[in-house]
Scaffold this motif. Structure first.
Motif, mmCIF file in Angstrom:
data_model
loop_
_atom_site.group_PDB
_atom_site.id
_atom_site.type_symbol
_atom_site.label_atom_id
_atom_site.label_comp_id
_atom_site.label_asym_id
_atom_site.label_seq_id
_atom_site.Cartn_x
_atom_site.Cartn_y
_atom_site.Cartn_z
ATOM 1 N N GLU A 164 31.602 47.561 59.199
ATOM 2 C CA GLU A 164 32.628 47.904 58.102
ATOM 3 C C GLU A 164 33.532 47.513 57.341
ATOM 4 O O GLU A 164 33.358 47.440 56.108
ATOM 5 C CB GLU A 164 34.286 47.068 59.263
ATOM 6 N N ALA A 165 32.205 46.275 56.665
ATOM 7 C CA ALA A 165 31.646 44.936 55.463
ATOM 8 C C ALA A 165 30.937 46.321 54.322
ATOM 9 O O ALA A 165 31.252 46.203 53.491
ATOM 10 C CB ALA A 165 30.800 43.902 55.664
ATOM 11 N N LEU A 166 30.029 47.362 54.790
ATOM 12 C CA LEU A 166 29.886 48.048 54.387
ATOM 13 C C LEU A 166 30.815 49.123 53.950
ATOM 14 O O LEU A 166 30.650 49.230 52.391
ATOM 15 C CB LEU A 166 28.428 49.439 54.874
ATOM 16 N N ARG A 167 31.393 49.297 54.253
ATOM 17 C CA ARG A 167 32.552 50.340 53.706
ATOM 18 C C ARG A 167 33.735 49.715 53.022
ATOM 19 O O ARG A 167 34.054 50.228 51.189
ATOM 20 C CB ARG A 167 33.553 50.986 55.728
ATOM 21 N N GLU A 168 33.815 48.318 53.665
ATOM 22 C CA GLU A 168 34.541 47.580 52.320
ATOM 23 C C GLU A 168 34.215 47.257 51.361
ATOM 24 O O GLU A 168 34.671 47.200 49.775
ATOM 25 C CB GLU A 168 34.485 45.770 52.770
ATOM 26 N N ILE A 169 32.775 46.949 51.043
ATOM 27 C CA ILE A 169 32.144 46.966 49.853
ATOM 28 C C ILE A 169 32.065 48.221 48.743
ATOM 29 O O ILE A 169 31.915 48.353 47.441
ATOM 30 C CB ILE A 169 30.657 46.068 49.868
ATOM 31 N N GLY A 170 31.537 48.953 49.408
ATOM 32 C CA GLY A 170 31.777 50.764 48.482
ATOM 33 C C GLY A 170 33.026 50.759 47.961
ATOM 34 O O GLY A 170 33.513 51.244 47.069
ATOM 35 N N ALA A 171 34.242 50.840 48.876
ATOM 36 C CA ALA A 171 35.337 51.172 48.347
ATOM 37 C C ALA A 171 35.541 50.253 46.757
ATOM 38 O O ALA A 171 35.585 50.796 45.822
ATOM 39 C CB ALA A 171 36.413 50.743 49.554
ATOM 40 N N ALA A 172 34.994 48.872 47.270
ATOM 41 C CA ALA A 172 35.179 47.720 45.559
ATOM 42 C C ALA A 172 34.644 48.151 45.167
ATOM 43 O O ALA A 172 34.453 48.696 43.579
ATOM 44 C CB ALA A 172 34.386 46.676 46.177
ATOM 45 N N ARG A 173 33.117 49.149 45.204
ATOM 46 C CA ARG A 173 32.593 49.250 44.363
ATOM 47 C C ARG A 173 32.547 51.290 43.816
ATOM 48 O O ARG A 173 32.274 51.596 43.442
ATOM 49 C CB ARG A 173 31.493 49.820 44.182
ATOM 50 N N GLU A 174 33.841 51.513 44.187
ATOM 51 C CA GLU A 174 34.716 52.862 44.095
ATOM 52 C C GLU A 174 33.789 53.954 44.048
ATOM 53 O O GLU A 174 33.335 54.927 43.617
ATOM 54 C CB GLU A 174 35.412 52.904 42.189
ATOM 55 N N GLU A 175 32.739 53.792 45.238
ATOM 56 C CA GLU A 175 31.595 54.797 45.932
ATOM 57 C C GLU A 175 32.845 56.178 46.265
ATOM 58 O O GLU A 175 33.575 55.942 47.091
ATOM 59 C CB GLU A 175 31.131 54.667 46.743
ATOM 60 N N VAL A 176 32.242 57.320 46.584
ATOM 61 C CA VAL A 176 32.899 58.468 46.926
ATOM 62 C C VAL A 176 32.110 58.467 48.355
ATOM 63 O O VAL A 176 31.472 58.246 48.771
ATOM 64 C CB VAL A 176 31.918 59.730 46.519
ATOM 65 N N PRO A 177 33.125 58.482 49.445
ATOM 66 C CA PRO A 177 33.573 58.025 51.053
ATOM 67 C C PRO A 177 33.441 59.017 51.076
ATOM 68 O O PRO A 177 32.609 60.491 51.607
ATOM 69 C CB PRO A 177 34.906 57.463 51.552
ATOM 70 N N GLY A 178 32.048 58.845 52.838
ATOM 71 C CA GLY A 178 31.183 59.807 53.296
ATOM 72 C C GLY A 178 32.098 59.898 54.600
ATOM 73 O O GLY A 178 33.661 59.763 54.441
#
Length: 472
Positions: free
Chosen positions: A261-275
């Motif tokens: 969940e922490a990975l997902r939160e940081i990925g969203a902050a970086r505006e990464e394309v989600p998987g």
């Protein structure tokens, strides 16, 4: 070391700053706020002219006037044998009121990949004292064997039981010398509540397990960024104790779901394309970097064994976290909600559970020569009993044959006596296998088609079978 006051943006746990020279990936950063507070961070992404920094303590108090200093090195864990018995926070700082840690070395928390040519194949038994694991899904040194649980299930109790009971039985090598390596436990908790943290610490201190353990505590109200660092600090400590000090180290990581969940939160902050389901596309690689740090190295006496624990959202084993974990690891121990509602402790369902390295960790000279046969026979009998339970719901027990009723009775006894043992009972492998023979002796000899005849003659409880027939 250059200092910048060029922060351009603050987004969640991330800070973006302009730079005029190359900055290394994963480089440690110090950020000094206008209030004089110094926060630590790590370079998450570096491109020409701008870097993104994840701040371990959170971005509260940081504004565009804060100063950014790049230290020119990656994050390192101060390691020493004196860490045993200590309690650290999720960033590796002591929180137990003990003395300052004086390290022997400072090791990079990313670790070094084990050369596949230098890996030794895991095939030595670790006794957890839990029959459902030791007897049916044996853990071996150097293995990574996760526990798949669900919200509200007692995985914390099982983790604590394994942490205080796990041992390496004394065995002799080919030359007849006993393995003198000591046993240690590294306990890494990520995103747990303060109540859970107190429960863990009370148990460690009450049982004395803390003396041979190193505990890392990342609480639910700690920054999500710190959650990414905690397992790496724990594994770096484990590798030092195993490969420098010859310990057999068991690493328990809970809860990997909070880590993801922490990975997902940081990925969203970086505006990464989600998987899949919003998790980063690189989550498989990230988890593999953690799990693959388990193993043994040729020429080294120590070993690193992992038991990651994860709670499956909605009890869904197809969710990305258990799904990817299952691909990387060598099996799984599955906790069952129905068994838990029946009061079975621990509620381990052996049918979907699996230890892919079990066959290499049991047998003559490792545990007992009857281990594999007893395990296979109990698995087959319990599976048949489970199938018959469904049939009973349709036709009733009276419609079943005497043979079928024996398998139903076996399934009931297997859950009530073999799986059920409580969280304070420590069974040796000998006690586990003797209990298995007691259960199998309720079945006719003709039904024990997965056990060698010589073993049946040696261990089968003939008197118990005759008494059961008379009673019937």
């Amino acid at each position: 070391m250059k200092e910048y006051q060029t922060i351009t943006e603050i987004s969640g746990p991330l800070v973006f700053a302009e730079v005029d020279e190359p900055v290394g990936y994963d480089e440690i950063v110090e950020i000094e706020t206008p209030q004089g507070e110094t926060l630590r961070g790590q370079v998450l992404e570096s491109s020409e002219g701008i870097v993104s920094i994840q701040v371990f303590e959170g971005t509260g108090g940081i504004d565009r006037n804060a100063s950014v200093r790049f230290l020119g090195e990656t994050m390192k864990m101060p390691v020493t044998e004196d860490l045993l018995g200590r309690v650290l926070d999720g960033s590796g700082n002591p929180i137990d009121g003990g003395p300052e840690i004086i390290p022997d070395q400072r090791q990079d928390i990313v670790g070094e990949a084990i050369n596949p040519f230098s890996r030794e194949y895991p095939e030595e038994f670790i006794q957890t004292g839990v029959s459902a694991i030791d007897g049916m899904n044996t853990l071996v040194r150097g293995q990574k064997l996760p526990i798949f649980s669900g919200s509200g299930l007692p995985h914390n109790e099982l983790a604590l039981q394994i942490a205080r009971q796990a041992t390496v039985p004394e065995e002799s090598d080919e030359e007849g010398d006993e393995d003198g390596s000591e046993f240690a436990v590294i306990f890494g908790a990520m995103g747990i509540t303060a109540e859970e943290a107190n429960e863990f610490m009370d148990d460690f201190e009450r049982t004395g397990a803390l003396e041979r353990s190193v505990v890392f505590m990342n609480l639910a109200d700690d920054p999500a960024v710190e959650r990414q660092v905690t397992p790496r600090l724990a594994l770096t400590t484990a590798e030092y104790l195993a490969f420098e000090k010859d310990y057999h180290v068991l690493v328990i990581l809970t809860d990997m779901t909070n880590y993801c969940e922490a990975l997902r939160e940081i990925g969203a902050a970086r505006e990464e394309v989600p998987g899949r389901r919003g998790y980063p596309g690189y989550m498989y690689t990230d988890l593999a970097q953690l799990y693959e740090r388990a193993g043994r190295i040729e020429g080294k006496d120590g070993s690193v064994t992992q038991i990651p624990i994860l709670t499956m959202p909605g009890d869904d084993d197809t969710h990305p976290i258990p799904d990817l974990t299952g691909y990387i690891t060598e099996g799984q121990i599955v906790m069952d909600r129905n068994l838990n509602s029946q009061g079975i402790e621990p509620p381990v369902n052996v049918l979907p559970s699996l230890s892919r390295l079990m066959d290499d960790g049991i047998g003559e000279g490792l545990t007992r020569e009857d281990h594999g046969d007893v395990s296979d026979q109990m698995y087959a009998a319990y599976a048949e009993g489970e199938d018959l339970r469904d049939l009973v719901n349709i036709v009733g027990r009276e419609a079943l044959s005497e043979r079928d009723n024996k398998f139903l009775d076996f399934a009931d006894r297997f859950e009530a006596e073999f799986v059920q043992q409580g969280y304070d009972t420590n069974r040796s492998i000998e006690e586990t296998l003797e209990l298995g023979w007691d259960l199998l002796s309720d079945l006719p000899k003709t039904e024990l088609n997965r056990i060698d005849e010589e073993l049946i003659e040696e261990h089968y409880r003939e008197d118990e079978q005759e008494a059961a027939e008379v009673e019937a």
